[in-house]
Structure formats: C-alpha cells, structure tokens
Enzyme design. Sequence first.
Site, PDB file in Angstrom:
ATOM      1  N   GLY A  69       0.749  -1.259  -0.011  1.00 20.90           N
ATOM      2  CA  GLY A  69      -0.085  -0.018   0.050  1.00 20.90           C
ATOM      3  C   GLY A  69       0.860   1.264  -0.092  1.00 20.90           C
ATOM      4  N   SER A  70       0.288   2.275   0.692  1.00 15.15           N
ATOM      5  CA  SER A  70       0.875   3.569   0.533  1.00 15.15           C
ATOM      6  C   SER A  70       1.802   3.972   1.149  1.00 15.15           C
ATOM      7  CB  SER A  70      -0.605   4.300   1.051  1.00 15.15           C
ATOM      8  OG  SER A  70      -0.149   5.548   1.619  1.00 15.15           O
ATOM      9  N   THR A  71       2.371   5.447   0.763  1.00 16.53           N
ATOM     10  CA  THR A  71       3.751   5.798   1.051  1.00 16.53           C
ATOM     11  C   THR A  71       3.323   6.201   2.766  1.00 16.53           C
ATOM     12  OG1 THR A  71       3.177   7.710   0.309  1.00 16.53           O
ATOM     13  CG2 THR A  71       4.781   6.341  -0.732  1.00 16.53           C
ATOM     14  N   HIS A  72       1.827   6.297   2.967  1.00 12.13           N
ATOM     15  CA  HIS A  72       1.616   6.938   4.346  1.00 12.13           C
ATOM     16  C   HIS A  72       1.779   5.870   5.505  1.00 12.13           C
ATOM     17  CE1 HIS A  72      -1.036   9.827   6.435  1.00 12.13           C
ATOM     18  NE2 HIS A  72      -1.519   8.730   7.052  1.00 12.13           N
TER      19      HIS A  72
END
Length: 146
Positions: A69-72
């Site tokens: 998933g995300s870079t978050h």
Amino acid sequence: MQKIQGKAIVPGQARAPALVTEQPINFTASMCKVPNMLPSKRAEVRDAHHELFKQNIAGKVLVFPSCIGSTHTGLVLLDLVSFDRAPAAIIVQHADSLLVSGVVLADVWYHKSIAIIEVDDDKLFDKIHNQQMVTVKSCGTILIDD
C-alpha cells in the site's frame, strides 16, 4: 522454547503475545478509518478484507510477511508509536523503507521506538502462532515460548 535469529532492522527489546497473519498489511487502509480516531480503537485493524479485522495490534508482537500500500505507512506507524499504541515489536519477512521510516522518525522526534526484526524465512509462520509469548532481543534473536 524455540529460537530464531533475525536481523535487527530497528534494535529493541520486547516480550508480548504474538499476533500473527500471513497476509501483508496495508497500514493506511487498516489504521486510517474514522473509528481509529477514538483512543481505544486507534490500533485496531479496520481493513474489512484483512484476517486481523477488528484485532488490536497495540502491545502485541506483530508478525506478518510485508507491507503493502501507501507511502503513508510510515506516518501511521509514527502516530501509533508516538501515542503509545504501537505493537510491542514487529517481526516481518520483508522490511521495507516505508515500514521502517515511521519507527525511526518516532525514535528521533519522540524518543520512542519499537523493535523491527526481519526474518526472511518461509517457515516463520510455522514457528510463531497467535498468543504465544515472544521475546525479541536487540540483537535480532527471537525466543518463542512453547
């Protein structure tokens, strides 16, 4: 007692029950839902498609194969560590920079951290099971109670 030697990506010590999943975790999808804004629910997996749905990861030794998933991801972990709602330690087959970054930033900014141990072993999930007491040492050694 079983012993596994892993690689300490972020050194640290912990002793806690294991929470194990063979599914990769998308921390953004799991931890950035409205219920996670409640302090008691902050560390609950809220990804309805994940086998850990509604499980609380706080204070557990979280064992999983990798992040997706995300870079978050790093910011989610930074938030969990800074609010003392993080796992006690993370054991992962494939640590990546997104997973590690939040824990490193929490150490630099808040002087709080958790261990991240990488164990690149396909038999990891045969050795650690849910609720087993796991001890993680700074050198990357993992001790699993019988």
